[in-house]
Design a protein around this motif. Structure first.
Motif, short mmCIF file in Angstrom:
data_model
loop_
_atom_site.label_atom_id
_atom_site.label_comp_id
_atom_site.label_asym_id
_atom_site.label_seq_id
_atom_site.Cartn_x
_atom_site.Cartn_y
_atom_site.Cartn_z
N ASP A 1 -5.16 -7.28 -4.20
CA ASP A 1 -4.08 -6.54 -3.60
C ASP A 1 -4.10 -5.02 -4.08
OD1 ASP A 1 -3.29 -8.57 -1.90
OD2 ASP A 1 -1.51 -9.12 -3.41
N TYR A 2 -4.22 -4.98 -5.46
CA TYR A 2 -4.42 -3.79 -6.19
C TYR A 2 -5.48 -2.95 -5.64
CZ TYR A 2 -4.90 -0.27 -9.74
OH TYR A 2 -5.53 1.17 -10.20
N LEU B 1 0.89 -3.26 -10.80
CA LEU B 1 0.23 -4.17 -10.16
C LEU B 1 -1.23 -4.46 -11.09
CD1 LEU B 1 -0.22 -3.15 -6.42
CD2 LEU B 1 0.54 -5.52 -7.28
N LEU B 2 -1.98 -3.54 -11.61
CA LEU B 2 -2.95 -3.87 -12.33
C LEU B 2 -2.84 -4.66 -13.56
CD1 LEU B 2 -6.13 -3.42 -12.77
CD2 LEU B 2 -5.61 -1.32 -13.60
N ARG C 1 1.68 0.97 -9.39
CA ARG C 1 0.39 0.84 -9.04
C ARG C 1 -0.11 0.28 -10.77
NH1 ARG C 1 0.38 5.99 -6.96
NH2 ARG C 1 -0.22 6.89 -8.86
N VAL D 1 -3.79 -10.85 -6.98
CA VAL D 1 -3.09 -9.61 -7.49
C VAL D 1 -4.08 -8.33 -7.42
CG1 VAL D 1 -1.36 -8.46 -9.02
CG2 VAL D 1 -1.25 -10.74 -8.40
N LEU D 2 -5.32 -8.81 -8.24
CA LEU D 2 -6.13 -7.88 -8.44
C LEU D 2 -6.70 -7.02 -7.07
CD1 LEU D 2 -7.73 -6.07 -10.68
CD2 LEU D 2 -9.20 -7.98 -10.51
N SER E 1 -8.60 4.90 -12.38
CA SER E 1 -6.81 4.85 -12.26
C SER E 1 -6.18 5.74 -13.30
CB SER E 1 -6.27 3.46 -12.44
OG SER E 1 -6.25 2.88 -13.79
N THR F 1 -4.97 0.63 -3.57
CA THR F 1 -5.35 1.75 -4.33
C THR F 1 -6.86 2.53 -3.67
OG1 THR F 1 -6.34 0.78 -6.07
CG2 THR F 1 -3.88 1.35 -6.14
N ALA G 1 -2.21 -8.37 -12.58
CA ALA G 1 -3.32 -9.00 -12.42
C ALA G 1 -4.06 -9.45 -13.71
CB ALA G 1 -4.24 -8.20 -11.67
N ALA H 1 2.49 1.62 -3.46
CA ALA H 1 1.54 2.02 -4.30
C ALA H 1 0.80 3.56 -4.23
CB ALA H 1 -0.05 1.06 -4.33
N LYS I 1 0.63 -1.08 0.00
CA LYS I 1 -0.13 0.20 0.21
C LYS I 1 1.06 1.25 -0.14
CE LYS I 1 -3.98 2.15 2.30
NZ LYS I 1 -4.75 2.25 1.22
#
Length: 110
Positions: free
Chosen positions: A47-48, A25-26, A22, A44-45, A95, A52, A29, A15, A12
């Protein structure tokens, strides 16, 4: 294996200060989902999202309750394609990123 609180806080914090992280990460995913690694892609999604905008904002944008979104991306979650793609679409808008699919070939082993 569950992630530790320190790891989640580290992701976090990174990010929050690193737009490239960021985006990576997206991207990761989505690449994992497309490659058929659904469990990895969902993790992973998740976590993203946690690192965020959070599930509350995503829930408001998608019209889906936060707990439902969390369940969809959980280890036993099985989101419908329409829900997953709606989620990804809103994440792109929120985003400011635009993801695209590119054709490539696997490298052959020598």
């Amino acid at each position: 294996m569950a992630l530790t609180r320190d790891f989640k806080e580290t992701v976090k914090a990174r990010a929050e200060r690193d737009p490239a992280f960021r985006a990576a990460l997206l991207t990761e995913a989505i690449e994992q989902l497309i490659a058929g690694e659904v469990d990895v892609g969902k993790a992973v999604l998740r976590d993203y999202i946690n690192a965020t905008i959070g599930f509350a904002k995503l829930a408001k944008a998608t019209g889906t309750p936060p707990k439902s979104l969390m369940r969809m991306l959980g280890p036993k979650g099985n989101p419908r394609a329409s829900n997953l793609l709606a989620m990804i679409g809103k994440l792109q808008l929120m985003s400011g990123l635009r993801l695209a699919v590119a054709v490539g070939r696997k490298k052959r082993a020598a």
